[in-house]
Design an enzyme around this catalytic site. Structure first.
Site: not given
Ligand code: BG6
Length: 482
Positions: A188, A381
């Site tokens: 990201e 993701e």
């Molecule tokens: C993404 C990141 O933005 O979101 C991860 O690359 C992160 O590291 C994921 O864990 C989900 O966000 P969160 O705050 O729910 O963990």
């Protein structure tokens, strides 16, 4: 029904700082993430401020043993890697996204040679993956920066970071190129515009530049470091693939008034421009104009145009969680780059953490990227952060997660039916890990439950959730059984 490619890369994703733990084992140095602490509700309205200030940082260092630093613990993949990878193998993973901790190899980031124990740890992990036919997908940096570089150089604000990072990534390529087929340079990379400490390891208040100037200078350094890495990669690991990655923060206009539509287009240009640079090899005119109009003067890296041109990636990766709503009205408008926005979309349900659930936004994003870039797209993701309950007989009935993932996989299939070239899907936090934005264990994404709480208490035992069995048959049927 649209078919996914036969070599579709099903898997799951993690990051070293949220998953690995063992922050001081094997000679590892601490990273800037290791200085983000949870605070008690009464002390602050935000229990987990990821934008650590210089003042907070000093305090965290002074009271190190009194504070709760969840990224130092992760969920102890370091000691559970064999068991965890066996679970991934049982689900039939084709790939496993993980990141390497820079400070496990180069504890301060300044060393000329790496720490052998760290080097061996990742060899062991890759070997274990191959045992189950899993090809690792490795992110070279998933936020975590050796804290020494944060303290002494103000992180990515400094151009010195470029050489230090490239020394590290050249080592990764030389050492692991025969064990790892898929790579991503920065997690990201656009997130630095949202959180300068998390994404850049910087204290903007220490800089002589304005916040925006400091952030865009640092982003320029990251884009150069990524391009130099990619150029080296293509020369030395020609049989593997390397991609970039952004958080795909798809925005919609609040109304169909042209002013709102224009504001949305501008916001989207802003969110995506790092991919424009990393795929096409140059800064888009919209951003150069934004810099000019707003007095942002970048100190350009020597011959930066040809560096970027020579460092174009093989695939474009995204995280995709939610969509946002944009308004041009001054009282509704929000600063550019904000990750989660306040305007509600009445057509979407939200998660327990207020993130709008919008599978169609994924189909839309994939189509937009496919038209704009023409390289394979990798969704590295996606997922639902939710409260899970472990029943007394060791089960977790997470039908809500299955529903969420089903809808998103369907959206991917629809996008493929539209003509998009999607190469894989690795849902986030496939084994429960520490949340990045909240530092909690209670915000869980995984197919596997880890018995640990927000304070770090628990047995760290792993349990298969209902979604584990469901995802296994999704992979077996290459998505037909969704
Ligand atoms: C993404 C990141 O933005 O979101 C991860 O690359 C992160 O590291 C994921 O864990 C989900 O966000 P969160 O705050 O729910 O963990």
């Amino acid at each position: 029904m649209p078919e996914l490619r036969n070599d579709f890369l099903w898997g799951g994703a993690t990051s070293a700082s949220q998953y690995e733990g063992a922050a001081k084992a094997g000679g590892r140095g601490l990273s800037h993430m290791d200085y983000i602490r949870r605070v008690k509700k009464a002390d602050s309205d935000k229990t987990f401020p990821i934008n650590v200030t210089w003042e907070m940082f000093q305090d965290h260092k002074k009271h190190e043993s009194d504070y709760n630093f969840p990224f130092r613990r992760g969920v102890d993949f370091y000691d559970h890697y064999k068991e965890d990878i066996a679970l991934l193998g049982e689900m039939g993973f084709k790939t496993f996204r993980m990141s390497i901790s820079w400070s496990r190899l180069f504890p301060t980031g300044m060393e000329e040679t790496p720490c052998e124990e760290g080097v061996q740890f990742y060899h062991n992990v890759f070997k274990e993956c191959h045992k189950y036919g899993i090809d690792p997908l490795v992110t070279m940096i998933h936020y975590d920066i050796p804290v020494h570089l944060t303290e002494t150089l103000n992180g990515w604000e400094s151009p010195k970071m470029i050489d230090l990072f490239v020394r590290y990534t050249k080592f990764l390529i030389d050492e692991y190129k025969d064990e790892v087929k898929y790579w991503i340079t920065f997690n990201e990379i656009n997130m630095i515009m949202n959180s300068s400490y998390l994404g850049g390891g910087m204290f903007v208040e220490k800089s002589s530049k304005s916040n925006e100037q400091c952030v865009h200078q640092a982003l320029h350094h990251q884009l150069i470091a990524s391009a130099l890495t990619v150029a080296y990669f293509h020369e030395h690991a020609p049989h593997s693939l390397v991609g970039n990655m952004i958080a795909r923060l798809q925005c919609y206009p609040y109304t169909c008034q042209s002013a709102d539509v224009l504001a949305t287009q501008q916001q989207n240009q802003f969110n995506y421009f790092p991919t424009d640079i990393q795929v096409k090899g140059s800064y888009p005119a919209s951003i150069s104009n934004y810099y000019r109009k707003n007095g942002i003067e970048i100190e350009w890296y020597p011959d930066y145009q040809s560096v970027l041109e020579n460092g174009k990636v093989d695939f474009a990766a995204i995280s995709y969680y939610h969509t946002s709503v944009i308004s041009a009205e001054p009282d509704k408008a929000e600063p550019i780059g904000a990750f989660v926005r306040n305007l509600e979309n009445p057509y979407n349900e939200t998660t327990d953490w207020g993130w709008g659930i919008d599978p169609t936004g994924l189909r839309l994003s994939l189509n937009d990227m496919n038209d704009r870039y023409g390289v394979p797209i990798f969704i590295v993701e996606n997922g639902l952060g939710a409260h899970d309950e472990l029943t007394p007989d060791g089960q977790i009935h997470d039908t809500y997660r299955i529903e969420y993932l089903k809808a998103h996989i369907q959206a991917i299939k629809d996008a493929v039916g539209d003509g998009c070239n999607v190469m894989g899907y690795t849902p986030w936090g496939c084994i429960d890990l520490v949340s990045c934005g909240d530092g909690q264990m209670t915000k869980r994404y995984g197919f596997v439950y880890v018995d640990a709480d927000d304070e770090g208490n628990g047995s760290y035992r792993r349990y298969r959730k209902d979604s584990f069995y469901w995802y296994k048959q999704v992979i077996e049927s290459n998505g037909a059984g969704v």
